[in-house]
Enzyme design. Structure first.
Site, PDB file in Angstrom:
ATOM      1  N   HIS A 117      50.596  45.857  58.072  1.00 37.29           N
ATOM      2  CA  HIS A 117      51.461  47.038  58.189  1.00 37.29           C
ATOM      3  C   HIS A 117      51.249  47.712  59.550  1.00 37.29           C
ATOM      4  CE1 HIS A 117      50.702  47.045  53.671  1.00 37.29           C
ATOM      5  NE2 HIS A 117      52.003  46.925  53.743  1.00 37.29           N
ATOM      6  N   HIS A 174      47.279  47.789  55.481  1.00 37.26           N
ATOM      7  CA  HIS A 174      46.315  46.883  56.107  1.00 37.26           C
ATOM      8  C   HIS A 174      46.820  46.560  57.520  1.00 37.26           C
ATOM      9  CE1 HIS A 174      49.324  43.891  55.170  1.00 37.26           C
ATOM     10  NE2 HIS A 174      49.218  44.167  53.876  1.00 37.26           N
ATOM     11  N   MET A 208      47.511  38.670  55.359  1.00 40.98           N
ATOM     12  CA  MET A 208      47.054  39.964  54.851  1.00 40.98           C
ATOM     13  C   MET A 208      48.044  40.495  53.831  1.00 40.98           C
ATOM     14  SD  MET A 208      45.603  41.721  58.227  1.00 40.98           S
ATOM     15  CE  MET A 208      44.127  41.083  58.990  1.00 40.98           C
ATOM     16  N   ASP A 246      57.233  38.433  54.506  1.00 41.89           N
ATOM     17  CA  ASP A 246      58.235  38.423  53.442  1.00 41.89           C
ATOM     18  C   ASP A 246      59.545  37.905  54.041  1.00 41.89           C
ATOM     19  OD1 ASP A 246      56.715  39.894  51.182  1.00 41.89           O
ATOM     20  OD2 ASP A 246      56.364  41.120  52.949  1.00 41.89           O
ATOM     21  N   MET A 284      54.942  50.042  51.062  1.00 38.85           N
ATOM     22  CA  MET A 284      54.547  50.537  49.742  1.00 38.85           C
ATOM     23  C   MET A 284      53.108  51.044  49.788  1.00 38.85           C
ATOM     24  SD  MET A 284      56.550  48.272  46.959  1.00 38.85           S
ATOM     25  CE  MET A 284      55.478  46.852  46.991  1.00 38.85           C
ATOM     26  N   ARG A 331      47.957  43.057  47.867  1.00 33.40           N
ATOM     27  CA  ARG A 331      47.476  42.451  46.633  1.00 33.40           C
ATOM     28  C   ARG A 331      46.276  41.591  46.991  1.00 33.40           C
ATOM     29  NH1 ARG A 331      53.216  42.327  45.927  1.00 33.40           N
ATOM     30  NH2 ARG A 331      53.824  43.232  43.927  1.00 33.40           N
TER      31      ARG A 331
HETATM   32  P1  AMP Z   1      54.869  46.161  51.623  1.00 31.27           P
HETATM   33  O1  AMP Z   1      54.020  47.378  51.711  1.00 31.27           O
HETATM   34  O2  AMP Z   1      54.190  44.980  50.999  1.00 31.27           O
HETATM   35  O3  AMP Z   1      56.242  46.436  51.050  1.00 31.27           O
HETATM   36  O4  AMP Z   1      55.128  45.708  53.116  1.00 31.27           O
HETATM   37  C1  AMP Z   1      55.723  46.570  54.052  1.00 31.27           C
HETATM   38  C2  AMP Z   1      56.093  45.787  55.283  1.00 31.27           C
HETATM   39  O5  AMP Z   1      54.921  45.195  55.846  1.00 31.27           O
HETATM   40  C3  AMP Z   1      57.064  44.633  54.968  1.00 31.27           C
HETATM   41  O6  AMP Z   1      58.021  44.561  56.015  1.00 31.27           O
HETATM   42  C4  AMP Z   1      56.146  43.440  54.972  1.00 31.27           C
HETATM   43  O7  AMP Z   1      56.810  42.235  55.305  1.00 31.27           O
HETATM   44  C5  AMP Z   1      55.137  43.825  56.041  1.00 31.27           C
HETATM   45  N1  AMP Z   1      53.885  43.072  55.884  1.00 31.27           N
HETATM   46  C6  AMP Z   1      53.152  42.924  54.759  1.00 31.27           C
HETATM   47  N2  AMP Z   1      52.095  42.105  54.984  1.00 31.27           N
HETATM   48  C7  AMP Z   1      52.182  41.727  56.289  1.00 31.27           C
HETATM   49  C8  AMP Z   1      51.409  40.878  57.126  1.00 31.27           C
HETATM   50  N3  AMP Z   1      50.316  40.248  56.674  1.00 31.27           N
HETATM   51  N4  AMP Z   1      51.785  40.726  58.415  1.00 31.27           N
HETATM   52  C9  AMP Z   1      52.903  41.354  58.886  1.00 31.27           C
HETATM   53  N5  AMP Z   1      53.672  42.163  58.142  1.00 31.27           N
HETATM   54  C10 AMP Z   1      53.328  42.345  56.865  1.00 31.27           C
END
Ligand code: AMP
Length: 279
Positions: free
Chosen positions: A38, A35, A185, A151, A31, A188
């Site tokens: 990702h 960081h 990380m 997640d 999304m 939010r």
């Molecule tokens: P999001 O942008 O929050 O939807 O996350 C995109 C992808 O990055 C999802 O597969 C998350 O599980 C992964 N993700 C988010 N934060 C982390 C993190 N700290 N370490 C590893 N993967 C992450």
């Protein structure tokens, strides 16, 4: 400059061209507000696949009323620069109208694994996640897609969907990336008291390492850490089977400790596996 693809058809055409030329295609759905968490997924994709697509789409369908859809951080140009530093072949960033055109009415639902935790607290959340991930996988048609263990429940429902619907790709789940102080990380922003989550996980891990196997005792240890933090409100803390998310009595051979809390206006989740990984 990494190309930004806005249209679903254009993305499919490009992906087919690459795969047709024999390149393995890796895909990282996000999304945005990227960081190091990702970027670790993008690096894993790079290491496995000749071509890598990252999607950036703040999916309205997975946000409930009163959640932070409008406040969710967006920084496409900043994300593009970060992706250029690690290497990626295209950014797929479509509008909500492109993804959900007029008349859209079909959803993907997991009625079992999404009944608890994030699914229970955020009605419709996993329906939104699974629907958009299914759509993105159809548009990009990757060989391998990468998700974060951060997640944990999301990773489980996605694996289940891919198996249940015979989607022809491999799912890789990468470890949670943390700040030096242990905070997972996240896009939010949460600091200070947010550290209670990773401290609670570490406390339970230490108990597990010293031989404790009672789920109640391990959970109580984690809860104590959370409850001692002023201004933190626990949404849930549970020690469950890492595959089925059912409650455990004994943490043997392993258990997944899930925590979620609201801290200083931000909702945060984290998890840790106690014991050896399955398989
Ligand atoms: P999001 O942008 O929050 O939807 O996350 C995109 C992808 O990055 C999802 O597969 C998350 O599980 C992964 N993700 C988010 N934060 C982390 C993190 N700290 N370490 C590893 N993967 C992450």
């Amino acid at each position: 400059m990494i190309p930004i693809v806005r249209g679903c058809r254009e993305m499919t055409r490009l992906a087919r061209e690459w795969r047709g030329a024999g390149a393995a295609l890796g895909f990282v759905p996000t999304m945005g507000a990227l960081h190091e968490g990702h970027l670790s997924l993008v690096k894993a994709a790079r290491a496995r696949c000749a071509r890598v697509v990252v999607s950036i789409f703040v999916n309205p369908l997975q946000f409930g009323p009163g959640e932070d859809l409008e406040r969710y951080p967006r920084d496409l140009e900043g994300d593009r620069e970060k992706l250029a530093a690690v290497g990626c072949d295209a950014i797929f960033s479509a509008s909500a109208q492109e993804v959900y055109p007029q008349g859209f009415a079909t959803h993907v639902v997991n009625e079992r694994l999404s009944a608890r935790f994030e699914g229970a607290l955020r009605p419709g959340h996993f329906r939104g996640v699974l629907t958009v991930v299914a759509k993105l996988l159809h548009v990009v048609q990757p060989d391998v897609a990468f998700f974060g263990q951060k997640d944990a429940q999301q990773a489980l429902v996605i694996r289940r969907m891919v198996a249940d619907l015979n989607m022809p790709l491999e799912i890789v789940v990468c470890p949670t990336m943390r700040e030096p102080d242990g905070l997972a990380m996240s896009s939010r922003k949460g600091r200070g008291r947010a550290l209670a989550l990773s401290r609670a996980l570490a406390a339970a891990q230490a108990e597990y390492a010293s031989g404790e196997r009672s789920a109640a005792a391990l959970l109580a240890r984690a809860r104590r850490e959370l409850e001692e933090t002023r201004g933190l409100s626990i949404d849930y803390a549970a020690l469950v089977d890492p595959q089925t998310l059912a409650d455990l009595e004994r943490c043997e051979p392993s258990g997944l400790l899930l925590v979620a809390a609201r801290v200083e206006g931000t909702r945060l989740i984290d998890n840790a596996l106690l014991g050896p990984p399955a398989g």
